[in-house]
Design an enzyme around this catalytic site. Structure first.
Site, PDB file in Angstrom:
ATOM      1  CG  ASP A   1      -2.133   0.749   1.189  1.00  0.00           C
ATOM      2  OD1 ASP A   1      -2.127   1.774   0.500  1.00  0.00           O
ATOM      3  OD2 ASP A   1      -3.118   0.345   1.833  1.00  0.00           O
TER       4      ASP A   1
ATOM      5  CG  ASP B   1      -4.103   6.253   0.746  1.00  0.00           C
ATOM      6  OD1 ASP B   1      -4.959   5.484   1.181  1.00  0.00           O
ATOM      7  OD2 ASP B   1      -3.966   7.429   1.152  1.00  0.00           O
TER       8      ASP B   1
ATOM      9  CD  GLU C   1      -8.707   5.087  -0.927  1.00  0.00           C
ATOM     10  OE1 GLU C   1      -9.534   4.955  -0.013  1.00  0.00           O
ATOM     11  OE2 GLU C   1      -7.677   5.779  -0.809  1.00  0.00           O
TER      12      GLU C   1
ATOM     13  CG  HIS D   1      -8.179   0.285   5.733  1.00  0.00           C
ATOM     14  ND1 HIS D   1      -8.174   0.092   4.357  1.00  0.00           N
ATOM     15  CD2 HIS D   1      -7.652   1.510   5.943  1.00  0.00           C
ATOM     16  CE1 HIS D   1      -7.660   1.152   3.779  1.00  0.00           C
ATOM     17  NE2 HIS D   1      -7.332   2.035   4.710  1.00  0.00           N
ATOM     18  CG  ASP D   2     -10.623   3.731   4.819  1.00  0.00           C
ATOM     19  OD1 ASP D   2      -9.914   3.772   5.834  1.00  0.00           O
ATOM     20  OD2 ASP D   2     -10.208   4.048   3.678  1.00  0.00           O
TER      21      ASP D   2
HETATM   22  O1  TEU Z   1      -8.767   6.743   2.312  1.00  0.00           O
HETATM   23  C1  TEU Z   1      -9.302   7.865   1.683  1.00  0.00           C
HETATM   24  C2  TEU Z   1     -10.707   8.031   2.061  1.00  0.00           C
HETATM   25  O2  TEU Z   1     -11.536   8.172   1.204  1.00  0.00           O
HETATM   26  C3  TEU Z   1     -11.031   7.906   3.493  1.00  0.00           C
HETATM   27  O3  TEU Z   1     -10.146   8.617   4.247  1.00  0.00           O
HETATM   28  C4  TEU Z   1     -12.409   8.347   3.828  1.00  0.00           C
HETATM   29  O4  TEU Z   1     -12.514   9.705   3.608  1.00  0.00           O
HETATM   30  C5  TEU Z   1     -12.666   8.053   5.256  1.00  0.00           C
HETATM   31  O5  TEU Z   1     -12.512   6.686   5.447  1.00  0.00           O
HETATM   32  C6  TEU Z   1     -14.061   8.488   5.630  1.00  0.00           C
HETATM   33  O6  TEU Z   1     -14.319   8.040   6.910  1.00  0.00           O
HETATM   34  C7  TEU Z   1      -7.419   6.477   2.301  1.00  0.00           C
HETATM   35  C8  TEU Z   1      -7.133   5.356   3.274  1.00  0.00           C
HETATM   36  O7  TEU Z   1      -7.805   4.203   2.852  1.00  0.00           O
HETATM   37  C9  TEU Z   1      -7.505   5.798   4.651  1.00  0.00           C
HETATM   38  O8  TEU Z   1      -7.337   4.767   5.594  1.00  0.00           O
HETATM   39  C10 TEU Z   1      -6.634   6.975   5.014  1.00  0.00           C
HETATM   40  O9  TEU Z   1      -7.052   7.502   6.249  1.00  0.00           O
HETATM   41  C11 TEU Z   1      -6.687   8.075   3.969  1.00  0.00           C
HETATM   42  O10 TEU Z   1      -6.624   7.604   2.639  1.00  0.00           O
HETATM   43  C12 TEU Z   1      -5.501   8.995   4.136  1.00  0.00           C
HETATM   44  O11 TEU Z   1      -4.345   8.330   3.756  1.00  0.00           O
END
Ligand code: TEU
Length: 534
Positions: A100, A202, A262, A322-323
């Site tokens: 990642d 990311d 992503e 994970h989000d």
């Molecule tokens: O995620 C981007 C993203 O869309 C999320 O941060 C989303 O806005 C959030 O989950 C809403 O609750 C990526 C990663 O997957 C995330 O874990 C990181 O926090 C983010 O980028 C920053 O690197």
């Protein structure tokens, strides 16, 4: 390492959140050796690649998504030797390894940023997005952070602001600077040289911001101030396309590698525009994962994604990462896994690479936390309206021993209290468990070219219960019927396939090979029924 250059199309990719998978050092945090120890489990499950959420040194403002060194391993996860070992042992089992890369921003503890903020004439100053206050004072424009508040942080010593889309500890890099571009492309090279098979990028469509940094237009409707802006100037700038071209060329020069992006704040069409021969192999479209439990909505999401890709790129599907709240917590009622099975069947029979998230195969549910236990910056900021993302990041439930077999000490996040009943070891021994259901369908997907590579025709929903589609190669047709409802229902074979004889290929509720000769068939409660043309 791969003999099969299409491994990323044919295969199943399994996301591991390393700090929650397996702890071998008794510090409450999972590690690389923990993952290596569980490779036999993953090989037995049948997956073909692991994507590791960031494993690089990080102050953990955003749990690894704030990187302080792109070319080292966080000591809490292990050493470079441990990583090499993991890579070698994965490859031995034909499991590819995807890293990642978080290249939109670094940690504010990254040496580049520390230099950058020393002075305006420091050689690293322009590696980030620094700007003087607006003529009226205050931030240079109206850009906001998705994690709350202004996207600009003032540095009193410099008298300038720096921009960050996420936490203030995650300053955005200036990809327009040639040296930044070169340094970041070198990160790809560093890991490719070590033999990794691919990357997840990311929020890649944020790398470039409009060069003039104009104010974003306002929108009337939206929950948070962030939602009441059109994100026109800080995401999805056209400069991304030539960069993807360059990244892809670099990757292709290393053989059969894979890169999935992503996409941030993007429609299926726009997401698809980043995929293709000379761009990304794949990008994440969130429509399916955001669907409510409605056949119509899933049907629409699948059709939209297929249409957006227009055959230019291979689709991919996921229901978890994970989000987001785990699909089992979103869709299942109590401890019953019936809907989780329907999800598994859909994920593993659609046309496209399935992405799984650790614990999905045993139906792990989100943990619920008290305010004082929240660690995620999103949850801290928006509680109780949004409790953040800790819920889906709890330790993997291996068995019913202390801490679910994850660690001999208190884990960084609590284990879900249901682990005594819901764990890998228990589900291995129960033939009708969700784990065994995943395994059977993964196996079927590998055995049947139609499920793996076949065309997809989504059939129009006849009712609110059955999601149905055909997967076909010249030699094989498989009809997939998924009952989204508890009640049984009669399914009429649609005209285009009514003259066909079908045999049961898979159902937990009936004998394989049974012949269906009627014009209709009774689909049982939450049944997954796969029929193969006779
Ligand atoms: O995620 C981007 C993203 O869309 C999320 O941060 C989303 O806005 C959030 O989950 C809403 O609750 C990526 C990663 O997957 C995330 O874990 C990181 O926090 C983010 O980028 C920053 O690197």
């Amino acid at each position: 390492m791969s003999k099969n250059s299409l491994w990323w199309q044919n295969g199943i990719i399994y996301q591991i959140y390393p700090r929650s998978f397996m702890d071998t050092t008794a510090n409450g945090i999972g590690d690389l050796n923990g993952i290596t120890n569980k490779l036999d489990y993953l090989a037995d499950l049948g997956i073909d690649a692991i994507w590791l959420s960031p494993i690089f040194p990080s102050p953990d403002v955003d749990f690894g998504y704030d990187v302080a060194d792109y070319v080292a391993i966080d000591p809490r996860f292990g050493t470079m030797a441990d990583f090499n070992h993991l890579l070698k042992e994965s490859h031995k089992r034909n499991i590819h390894v995807i890293l990642d890369l978080v290249l939109n921003h670094t940690s504010d503890q990254h040496p580049w940023f520390k230099e950058s903020r020393k002075s305006r004439d420091n050689p690293y100053h322009d590696w980030y997005i620094w700007k003087d206050p607006s003529p009226r004072g205050g931030p240079p424009n109206n850009w906001l952070s998705i994690f709350g508040g202004s996207g600009w942080e003032f540095d009193a010593q410099l008298g300038q602001y720096y921009y960050h889309m996420f936490c203030k500890g995650q300053p955005d890099l200036n990809w327009r600077h040639p040296e930044v571009r070169e340094a970041l492309l070198n990160v790809f090279k560093f890991w490719l040289e070590r033999g990794v098979d691919g990357f997840r990028l990311d929020v890649f469509n944020m790398y470039f911001k409009h060069s003039e940094l104009p104010d974003n237009p306002k929108k009337l409707i939206g929950l948070r101030p962030f939602d009441r802006q059109v994100h026109k100037y800080e995401v999805s700038q056209p400069e991304m396309y030539p960069l993807l071209n360059e990244i892809r060329k670099l990757l292709d020069s290393y053989g059969s590698t894979f890169v999935v992006g992503e996409t941030f704040l993007s429609s299926p069409e726009h997401t698809a525009s980043y995929c293709g021969q000379d761009k990304l192999h794949a990008a994440f479209n969130f429509e399916l994962a955001k669907s409510p439990w409605k056949v119509k909505r899933f049907t629409r999401a699948i059709k939209n994604w297929e249409k957006a890709l227009e055959g230019r790129a291979w689709p991919n599907y996921f229901l978890n990462n994970h989000d987001m709240t785990r699909s089992s917590s979103r869709y299942c009622q109590d401890e019953d896994d019936a809907r989780a099975k329907v999800c598994a069947a859909m994920l593993l029979t659609l046309r496209g690479t399935p992405f799984m998230y650790y614990g999905e195969e045993i139906g792990m549910r989100d943990i619920s936390l008290k305010h004082s236990q929240i660690l995620d910056p999103v949850g801290k900021r928006y509680w109780p309206f949004n409790k953040g993302r800790d819920g889906c990041r709890a330790p993997m439930q291996w068995d019913d021993s202390v801490n679910a077999g994850f660690s001999s000490t208190a884990p960084w996040l609590p284990v879900h209290p249901d682990y005594i009943l819901r764990n890998v070891s228990k589900q291995k021994s129960e033939p009708s468990s969700l784990l065994n259901f995943y395994k059977q369908l993964i196996h079927l997907r590998k055995e049947h070219p139609a499920l793996n590579q076949g065309n997809l025709s989504v059939l129009d929903p006849q009712n609110k219960s059955i999601l149905s589609y055909l997967r076909q190669t010249p030699g094989e047709s498989i009809l997939i019927l998924l009952n989204f409802k508890q009640k049984q229902i009669t399914y009429q074979f649609p005209k285009q396939i009514a003259n066909q004889n079908w045999r049961v290929l898979f159902s937990e509720k009936r004998q394989a090979k049974e012949l269906c000769q009627e014009q209709s068939i009774l689909i049982l409660s939450y049944e997954t029924l796969l029929l193969v043309a006779d």
